[in-house]
Design an enzyme around this catalytic site. Structure first.
Site, mmCIF file in Angstrom:
data_model
loop_
_atom_site.group_PDB
_atom_site.id
_atom_site.type_symbol
_atom_site.label_atom_id
_atom_site.label_comp_id
_atom_site.label_asym_id
_atom_site.label_seq_id
_atom_site.Cartn_x
_atom_site.Cartn_y
_atom_site.Cartn_z
ATOM 1 N N CYS A 1 0.880 -1.166 0.000
ATOM 2 C CA CYS A 1 0.000 0.000 0.000
ATOM 3 C C CYS A 1 0.917 1.214 0.000
ATOM 4 C CB CYS A 1 -0.974 -0.024 1.193
ATOM 5 S SG CYS A 1 -0.197 -0.088 2.807
HETATM 6 O O1 LIG Z 1 -0.882 3.231 3.069
HETATM 7 C C1 LIG Z 1 -2.030 2.895 3.107
HETATM 8 C C2 LIG Z 1 -2.596 2.127 4.259
HETATM 9 O O2 LIG Z 1 -1.608 1.794 5.188
HETATM 10 C C3 LIG Z 1 -2.964 3.267 2.011
HETATM 11 O O3 LIG Z 1 -2.353 3.053 0.786
HETATM 12 C C4 LIG Z 1 -3.364 4.741 2.140
HETATM 13 O O4 LIG Z 1 -4.030 4.928 3.382
HETATM 14 C C5 LIG Z 1 -4.292 5.159 1.001
HETATM 15 O O5 LIG Z 1 -5.438 4.386 1.018
HETATM 16 P P1 LIG Z 1 -6.853 5.033 0.606
HETATM 17 O O6 LIG Z 1 -6.654 5.591 -0.776
HETATM 18 O O7 LIG Z 1 -7.799 3.864 0.644
HETATM 19 O O8 LIG Z 1 -7.148 6.081 1.610
#
Ligand SMILES: O=C(CO)[C@H](O)[C@H](O)COP(=O)(O)O
Length: 144
Positions: free
Chosen positions: A65
């Protein structure tokens, strides 16, 4: 090896990661944004790859992520999975040696392409320690 790869976005090193694993001769099973398009949810995509490992559909997984943190937390909730968030080769070597980690968690956004290559080199060169203390520590994590 068969490697499940999950990412919640196609940002950063996502595409390079998949290409690099294929170049190294691994069969890659993709989840999340790598399979479905631009965006996916990090908890669900990391879970899918982790479940591939737990079920024997994949030998190992790489879960990603933006930070790698959420993906590592999600993967570690799957029984039998030991996910390690690695930002450098030393951590990847230790994760394989001392933790018998079977899932590599990566940040898509903070890991550069050269560092990614170093982490993958270390990860795939690594083997679990034969020290009984290390084995006992790893075994205990399943009982916590
Ligand atoms: O690093 C992350 C979680 O640890 C995610 O990639 C980040 O929070 C973005 O996710 P979203 O676009 O669903 O908010």
């Amino acid at each position: 090896m068969r490697i499940a790869v999950a990412a919640d976005s196609t940002d950063g090193v996502a595409a390079v990661l998949v290409d690099e694993l294929g170049r190294r001769g691994h069969e890659v099973l993709v989840h999340g944004a790598l399979a479905a398009g631009d965006r996916a949810d990090w908890a669900w995509s990391a879970e899918a790859a982790a479940r591939d490992v737990a079920a024997g559909r994949a030998d190992q997984a790489v879960v990603c992520c933006w930070t790698g943190t959420g993906a590592s937390i999600a993967a570690n909730k799957v029984a039998g999975v030991r996910a390690a968030l690695c930002a450098d080769a030393y951590t990847a070597t230790g994760a394989r040696r001392w933790n018998d980690a079977n899932v590599l968690a990566l940040s898509l956004r903070t890991v550069s392409e050269p560092t990614l290559a170093e982490i993958l080199d270390a990860w795939f060169a690594g083997t679990p320690s034969s020290d009984p203390d290390d084995a006992a520590n790893v075994a205990h994590t399943a009982d916590i």
